[in-house]
Design a protein around this motif. Structure first.
Motif, PDB file in Angstrom:
ATOM      1  N   PRO A   1      -2.101   4.285  -5.784  1.00  0.00           N
ATOM      2  CA  PRO A   1      -1.233   4.718  -4.679  1.00  0.00           C
ATOM      3  C   PRO A   1      -0.710   3.596  -3.797  1.00  0.00           C
ATOM      4  CG  PRO A   1      -3.530   5.293  -4.258  1.00  0.00           C
ATOM      5  CD  PRO A   1      -3.453   4.857  -5.678  1.00  0.00           C
ATOM      6  N   ALA A   2      -1.513   2.563  -3.539  1.00  0.00           N
ATOM      7  CA  ALA A   2      -1.036   1.473  -2.689  1.00  0.00           C
ATOM      8  C   ALA A   2       0.137   0.758  -3.354  1.00  0.00           C
ATOM      9  CB  ALA A   2      -2.167   0.490  -2.403  1.00  0.00           C
ATOM     10  N   PHE A   3       0.057   0.585  -4.670  1.00  0.00           N
ATOM     11  CA  PHE A   3       1.136  -0.062  -5.402  1.00  0.00           C
ATOM     12  C   PHE A   3       2.371   0.832  -5.447  1.00  0.00           C
ATOM     13  CE2 PHE A   3      -2.705  -2.142  -6.688  1.00  0.00           C
ATOM     14  CZ  PHE A   3      -2.348  -3.471  -6.837  1.00  0.00           C
ATOM     15  N   VAL A   4       2.159   2.139  -5.556  1.00  0.00           N
ATOM     16  CA  VAL A   4       3.275   3.075  -5.523  1.00  0.00           C
ATOM     17  C   VAL A   4       3.994   2.988  -4.186  1.00  0.00           C
ATOM     18  CG1 VAL A   4       3.923   5.523  -5.515  1.00  0.00           C
ATOM     19  CG2 VAL A   4       2.289   4.669  -7.204  1.00  0.00           C
ATOM     20  N   LYS A   5       3.230   2.868  -3.102  1.00  0.00           N
ATOM     21  CA  LYS A   5       3.844   2.780  -1.782  1.00  0.00           C
ATOM     22  C   LYS A   5       4.749   1.560  -1.664  1.00  0.00           C
ATOM     23  CE  LYS A   5       3.512   5.112   0.930  1.00  0.00           C
ATOM     24  NZ  LYS A   5       4.480   6.211   1.206  1.00  0.00           N
ATOM     25  N   PHE A   6       4.268   0.401  -2.109  1.00  0.00           N
ATOM     26  CA  PHE A   6       5.106  -0.787  -2.057  1.00  0.00           C
ATOM     27  C   PHE A   6       6.273  -0.666  -3.037  1.00  0.00           C
ATOM     28  CE2 PHE A   6       1.207  -2.532  -0.160  1.00  0.00           C
ATOM     29  CZ  PHE A   6       1.743  -3.150   0.963  1.00  0.00           C
ATOM     30  N   GLY A   7       6.065   0.038  -4.154  1.00  0.00           N
ATOM     31  CA  GLY A   7       7.155   0.277  -5.088  1.00  0.00           C
ATOM     32  C   GLY A   7       8.235   1.163  -4.487  1.00  0.00           C
ATOM     33  N   GLN A   8       7.843   2.136  -3.664  1.00  0.00           N
ATOM     34  CA  GLN A   8       8.816   2.986  -2.984  1.00  0.00           C
ATOM     35  C   GLN A   8       9.716   2.159  -2.077  1.00  0.00           C
ATOM     36  OE1 GLN A   8       6.262   5.782  -0.998  1.00  0.00           O
ATOM     37  NE2 GLN A   8       6.223   7.217  -2.718  1.00  0.00           N
ATOM     38  N   ILE A   9       9.102   1.219  -1.358  1.00  0.00           N
ATOM     39  CA  ILE A   9       9.883   0.347  -0.475  1.00  0.00           C
ATOM     40  C   ILE A   9      10.831  -0.522  -1.293  1.00  0.00           C
ATOM     41  CG2 ILE A   9       9.727  -1.553   1.191  1.00  0.00           C
ATOM     42  CD1 ILE A   9       7.011  -0.363   2.066  1.00  0.00           C
ATOM     43  N   ALA A  10      10.308  -1.111  -2.377  1.00  0.00           N
ATOM     44  CA  ALA A  10      11.144  -1.960  -3.225  1.00  0.00           C
ATOM     45  C   ALA A  10      12.307  -1.173  -3.810  1.00  0.00           C
ATOM     46  CB  ALA A  10      10.301  -2.564  -4.348  1.00  0.00           C
TER      47      ALA A  10
END
Length: 412
Positions: free
Chosen positions: A59-68
């Motif tokens: 989930p933490a990586f998904v969150k940064f992926g959403q921003i990207a």
């Protein structure tokens, strides 16, 4: 302490293993696509593999992926197309896990076990109260709290290690990462999100073009938010709207951003396309878990920064950044920094210039690194949130001038 370090080390090893597995899997897929269908298909295949890896990493990586995925200035079109999955169509839990998530809740019936949308923290299902009232159920993914806390702790450790590198020495990496991770962790607290939704609705009540679903707090719990159900939310809707309507709704988003940030000092940090929807006459804003509140001084500084930006007063913009600086290197050239900011504002902002929030933000952050001046996280974070919002708005209209966000006025 020792067990905590072991868990972090084990998680890091897991991340490296997942990344290595996806890399090994992606290479033949991309090469085959290039040979059979050409470079464009190979690029799409590569980004599809990247998005798959992000989902498996957690989930933490998904969150940064959403921003990207909002950065249309940085990512190519084929990447943006694949990253859309991370906004509201993240791979849902298994059927067995979903049954546990959707176990019987008093007075609420689940209409469909297939989620309406799935994000990094939770999935949204359609439900119904005993009187027939339709509701949306935002239900946490199983085991999400432990997984998210572990990943965020790992990110903090890596930030502290990277802060010792010569290339970032002097940059308040740890402070900024702490600020970001604390805000992300706030999404795990559904009671806090319910309060945020209540506050957000109050701040935006005077904007008839903007809708925030109401939360049924008496029905909600620590792992399930029960929300007003709004039908017809579709990310494809902007494509069916005429340009003038998209421009009007883009202006409504800007008005909402002004009301939140510059009047109330309340920053919704997660306004990616999965949380901002257009209908035929309204903007719908969802998911208020990822929010921060600004100190009055920071709110006033950011408000003045954008007012001076719209007027083309670049020297004052540079001085405001200096006032908010968290630290600087020895013998920093403050005069040179202010002059560089003024030159950037003169080229990119003010009357007569077409303003690009993403390009301007990248240039200003670059100047801060160059001169060794770093604003506090309180000041930087709203700018980062506006960069995310700018990417979202650019996805459905290009007619909104983001430098005017600080000029809009309205009652709190």
């Amino acid at each position: 302490m020792q067990s905590s370090r072991l868990r972090i080390a084990a998680r890091l090893a897991e991340i490296l293993a997942v990344a290595a597995w996806h890399l090994a899997r992606a290479l033949p897929v991309v090469l085959f696509a290039r040979v059979v269908s050409g470079p464009a298909a190979a690029r799409r295949g590569l980004w599809r593999c990247v998005v798959g890896a992000i989902q498996d990493l957690g989930p933490a990586f998904v969150k940064f992926g959403q921003i990207a995925g909002t950065r249309v200035d940085l990512l190519p079109p084929e990447a943006l197309c694949e990253f859309r999955v991370l906004h509201d169509a993240v791979r849902p839990p298994s059927k067995r896990a979903a049954r546990g998530m959707l176990q019987s809740r008093q007075g609420i019936r689940v209409i469909d076990p297939v989620p309406l949308g799935s994000g990094s923290i939770a999935c949204v299902h359609r439900g119904e109260l005993e009187d027939g009232t339709p509701v949306a159920l935002k239900v946490k993914r199983p085991g999400i709290d432990r997984r998210m806390w572990l990943d965020l702790r790992l990110i903090r450790v890596l930030a502290r290690v990277s802060a010792r590198l010569p290339s970032v020495r002097g940059m308040p990496m740890a402070d900024l990462v702490d600020y970001v991770t604390e805000a992300i962790a706030g999404q795990l607290d559904f009671a806090r999100e319910a309060e945020n939704i209540h506050e957000l609705r109050a701040h935006l009540a005077g904007l008839p073009e903007v809708r925030v679903p109401e939360v049924h707090r008496e029905r909600s719990s620590e792992d399930c938010l029960v929300l007003e159900y709004l039908p017809g939310l579709d990310a494809r809707t902007p494509d069916s709207l005429p340009p003038e309507t998209r421009a009007e709704l883009g202006a409504a988003v800007l008005a909402a951003a002004h009301r939140m940030m510059f009047v109330a000092g309340f920053v919704h940090c997660d306004l990616h396309p999965g949380n901002v929807y257009l209908t035929t006459g309204r903007v719908v804003i969802l998911d208020a878990g990822y929010c921060v509140r600004l100190p009055d001084r920071v709110r006033d500084l950011i408000g003045e920064f954008f007012a001076r930006l719209a007027a083309g007063e670049g020297r004052r913009c540079g001085e405001i950044i200096l006032e908010s600086a968290a630290g600087c290197l020895t013998d920093v050239d403050e005069k040179g920094f202010v002059e560089s900011v003024a030159e950037s504002v003169g080229r990119r902002a003010g009357p007569g210039n077409t303003f690009d929030m993403a390009a301007f933000g990248e240039e200003i952050f670059g100047l801060q690194r160059q001169f060794g001046l770093y604003a506090t996280a309180d000041f930087v974070f709203p700018l980062m949130a506006l960069l995310v919002l700018a990417g979202t708005v650019r996805g459905f209209t290009g007619d909104v001038d983001f430098q005017s966000v600080g000029l809009r006025r309205g009652s709190p």
